[in-house]
Scaffold this active site. Structure first.
Site, short mmCIF file in Angstrom:
data_model
loop_
_atom_site.label_atom_id
_atom_site.label_comp_id
_atom_site.label_asym_id
_atom_site.label_seq_id
_atom_site.Cartn_x
_atom_site.Cartn_y
_atom_site.Cartn_z
N LYS A 77 -9.43 2.13 -2.10
CA LYS A 77 -9.68 1.62 -0.75
C LYS A 77 -11.05 2.03 -0.21
O LYS A 77 -11.40 3.22 -0.23
CB LYS A 77 -8.58 2.13 0.18
N ASN B 271 0.18 -0.93 5.45
CA ASN B 271 1.06 -0.17 6.34
C ASN B 271 0.39 -0.23 7.70
O ASN B 271 -0.58 0.49 7.95
CB ASN B 271 1.15 1.31 5.93
N ASN C 87 -6.83 6.17 -2.02
CA ASN C 87 -5.76 5.23 -1.68
C ASN C 87 -5.98 4.05 -2.64
O ASN C 87 -6.93 3.29 -2.47
CB ASN C 87 -5.89 4.83 -0.22
N GLU D 44 0.85 -1.20 0.00
CA GLU D 44 0.00 0.00 0.00
C GLU D 44 0.88 1.25 0.00
O GLU D 44 1.92 1.26 0.67
CB GLU D 44 -0.85 -0.02 1.28
N GLU E 1 -6.07 9.02 7.44
CA GLU E 1 -6.59 8.56 6.14
C GLU E 1 -7.98 9.12 5.87
O GLU E 1 -8.33 9.39 4.73
CB GLU E 1 -6.63 7.02 6.10
N CYS F 114 -4.98 -2.80 2.90
CA CYS F 114 -4.68 -2.70 4.33
C CYS F 114 -5.88 -2.93 5.25
O CYS F 114 -6.25 -4.05 5.51
CB CYS F 114 -3.99 -1.39 4.65
#
Ligand code: CDT
Length: 292
Positions: free
Chosen positions: A124, A193, A107, A47, A143, A168
């Site tokens: 994402k 991550n 993302n 990621e 995020e 993730c």
């Protein structure tokens, strides 16, 4: 004919703030070269593979953070990965921060085939962390401030099978695998991550590694699919990121595992036909599921 894909889970070691895209891409290329000499058909990167994990920083002016985003893929910095894929017939999957022409921030992860062409894009869905600056934390997890949520999990035909992607935090949610599984997904690719320290409840820190494998392994088994989980690992700007990248079989077993917190390749032969053993027996969704 057997449908076997040799896959390299290409874990990244830390990427510090000062490291530029050219340097990072050079590291990713080294892993691709190693994968090629191991006979891999595909490498899976992590990621936000091109930069440090920038959501750990707060900027009141959000636009200042656009430096961490890619406005095109490929672009001059990442073109060498696409060229290498095309010239050596090796596919890859890459996570990065995407800024669209319309100004949306995602993302994102792409799937690139052996001709160096993008054949799948995933944005994402599950964005973890917080939206506001929380100075009491050792580091931020913003995020929800920097990214817009993606609109769902699709599958892509490629490499002789049905492939899906997740990023993730998605891997912790059962519906990620189920939505992919219901579309016949045989191989899910996910980068992560994962800071070992979880500020809202540090009692969770101790079992980060266990839970990473718990969700990858249960998602694989319960949906009869292979799952590849690839970390950015190690000490990144004072934040410890979990490693333990793994390739998990539909049996739930770990077929390959990274054992360092640096740039490392873990390789497995992924037999897609093994999925049917589970999808057509114990986890025959049409026959046994009770969604009602
Ligand atoms: N990158 C990412 O999604 N990391 C999250 C951290 C959760 S704690 C805010 C993860 O689920 O690993």
């Amino acid at each position: 004919m057997a449908r076997v894909i040799k896959i390299g889970a290409a874990q990244s070691g830390p990427v510090q703030k000062a490291e530029d895209r050219d340097s990072v891409v050079g590291r990713l290329l080294e892993l691709m070269k190693q994968a090629r000499s191991d006979g891999c058909d595909m490498v899976v990167f992590t990621e936000l593979a091109l930069t440090t994990f920038f959501p750990r920083y707060y900027a009141e002016d959000r636009a200042l953070m656009d430096i961490w985003f890619e406005t095109a893929m490929p672009n001059p910095a990442t073109q060498p990965l696409f060229d290498y894929a095309r010239d050596n017939a090796i596919g890859f999957s890459l996570g990065y921060a995407e800024l669209t022409p319309g100004g949306d921030h995602f993302n994102t992860q792409v799937l690139v085939d052996k001709k160096g062409a993008i054949v799948g894009t995933y944005r994402k869905v599950h964005l973890p962390g917080h939206h506001d600056h929380q100075p009491w934390r050792e580091f931020q997890h913003l995020e929800r401030y920097y990214f817009d949520p993606g609109d769902g999990f699709g599958v892509f035909a490629g490499f002789g099978g049905v492939l899906g992607m997740a990023i993730c935090n998605d891997r912790r949610w059962s519906e990620t695998y189920r939505v992919l599984g219901l579309q016949g997904c045989e191989l899910a690719l996910t980068g992560y991550n994962t800071p070992v320290h979880y500020a809202p409840d540090p009692t969770q820190d101790r079992l980060q590694g266990f839970r990473n494998h718990l969700v990858l392994q249960s998602g694989a088994y319960q949906n009869g699919m292979w799952v590849v989980g690839v970390a950015k690992a190690g000490e990144e700007e004072g934040c410890t990121l979990l490693g333990e990248s793994a390739i998990v079989a539909p049996s739930g077993e770990i077929a390959a595992l990274c054992t360092t917190d640096g740039d490392e390749l873990a390789v497995a032969e992924v037999d897609l036909d093994m999925c049917a053993n589970y999808k057509e027996t114990l986890f025959d969704f049409d026959r046994y599921r009770r969604p009602e």
